[in-house]
Motif scaffolding. Structure first.
Motif, PDB file in Angstrom:
ATOM      1  N   LYS A 196      -3.119  -0.641  -4.635  1.00 42.47           N
ATOM      2  CA  LYS A 196      -3.739  -0.143  -3.483  1.00 42.47           C
ATOM      3  C   LYS A 196      -3.168   1.180  -2.973  1.00 42.47           C
ATOM      4  O   LYS A 196      -1.750   1.059  -2.687  1.00 42.47           O
ATOM      5  N   CYS A 250      -3.818   4.758  -0.459  1.00 44.99           N
ATOM      6  CA  CYS A 250      -4.786   5.585   0.735  1.00 44.99           C
ATOM      7  C   CYS A 250      -4.527   7.030   0.812  1.00 44.99           C
ATOM      8  O   CYS A 250      -3.186   7.333   0.752  1.00 44.99           O
ATOM      9  N   TYR A 308      -9.001   3.978   1.733  1.00 41.76           N
ATOM     10  CA  TYR A 308      -8.142   3.257   0.803  1.00 41.76           C
ATOM     11  C   TYR A 308      -8.853   3.043  -0.506  1.00 41.76           C
ATOM     12  O   TYR A 308     -10.100   3.026  -0.836  1.00 41.76           O
ATOM     13  N   ARG A 366      -8.379   1.258  -4.955  1.00 36.74           N
ATOM     14  CA  ARG A 366      -7.623   0.507  -5.839  1.00 36.74           C
ATOM     15  C   ARG A 366      -7.539   1.459  -7.082  1.00 36.74           C
ATOM     16  O   ARG A 366      -8.607   1.961  -7.220  1.00 36.74           O
ATOM     17  N   THR A 402       1.060  -1.180  -0.026  1.00 38.53           N
ATOM     18  CA  THR A 402      -0.094   0.040   0.160  1.00 38.53           C
ATOM     19  C   THR A 402       0.656   1.216  -0.065  1.00 38.53           C
ATOM     20  O   THR A 402       2.042   1.027   0.735  1.00 38.53           O
TER      21      THR A 402
END
Length: 128
Positions: free
Chosen positions: A120, A122, A112, A114, A68
Motif C-alpha cells: 500500500k 500513497c 492510495y 496497491r 503504508t
C-alpha cells in the motif's frame, strides 16, 4: 528522517514498470535495476532511497497489513497523475478516489494504491 525504505516484490519487471510510472508522475527518475548483491530496483534522491527487492530469504514477498508508504507530491495535480499512472501500470486504486480529504491537520490531497505485490502506497500533497 529515513535513509531508505525497501518493499518486497515477487515480479521485479511488473514492480519496475509500476514504480517508474508512479514516481515518474511525481517527477523522479526511472529506477536502476540491480542484479547483485540484492536483486531489485532502486530509486535514489538526495534525501533517501526506495528499493523494491526480492526477499533475501528466498521466500515469497508479502505486504504489511496496516503499513503504508507515503510519497510527497508537489501539487494536487501530481496526486491525480500518480493515481492514474499507477493504475495504468498495473496497480489498483484503493479507498476513496484521488483528491482532497479532511484530516486532523486540515485539507490534504491523497491517492492510495496497491502495487503489483500488494504493498500500500500513497501520494500526499499538503497545501502550504
Amino acid at each position: 528522517m529515513f535513509t531508505h525504505v525497501t518493499l518486497g516484490a515477487n515480479d521485479l519487471e511488473a514492480s519496475h514498470k509500476f514504480y517508474d510510472a508512479v514516481l515518474g508522475a511525481l517527477g523522479h527518475q526511472p529506477g536502476t535495476l540491480s542484479e547483485a548483491p540484492m536483486p531489485g530496483v532502486w530509486y535514489m534522491t538526495p534525501r533517501g532511497m526506495l528499493g523494491v527487492v526480492k526477499p533475501r530469504d528466498g521466500q515469497a514477498a508479502c505486504h504489511a497489513n496496516g503499513g503504508t508508504i507515503g510519497f510527497f507530491a508537489s501539487s494536487p495535480e501530481a496526486v491525480v497523475a500518480f493515481a492514474e499512472a499507477g493504475v495504468a501500470a498495473g496497480g489498483t486504486a484503493i479507498e476513496d478516489p484521488a483528491g482532497p480529504r479532511n484530516s486532523p491537520f486540515g485539507v490534504v490531497h491523497l491517492a492510495y494504491l496497491r502495487d503489483p505485490a500488494g504493498n500500500k502506497i500513497c501520494a500526499v500533497h499538503r497545501p502550504g
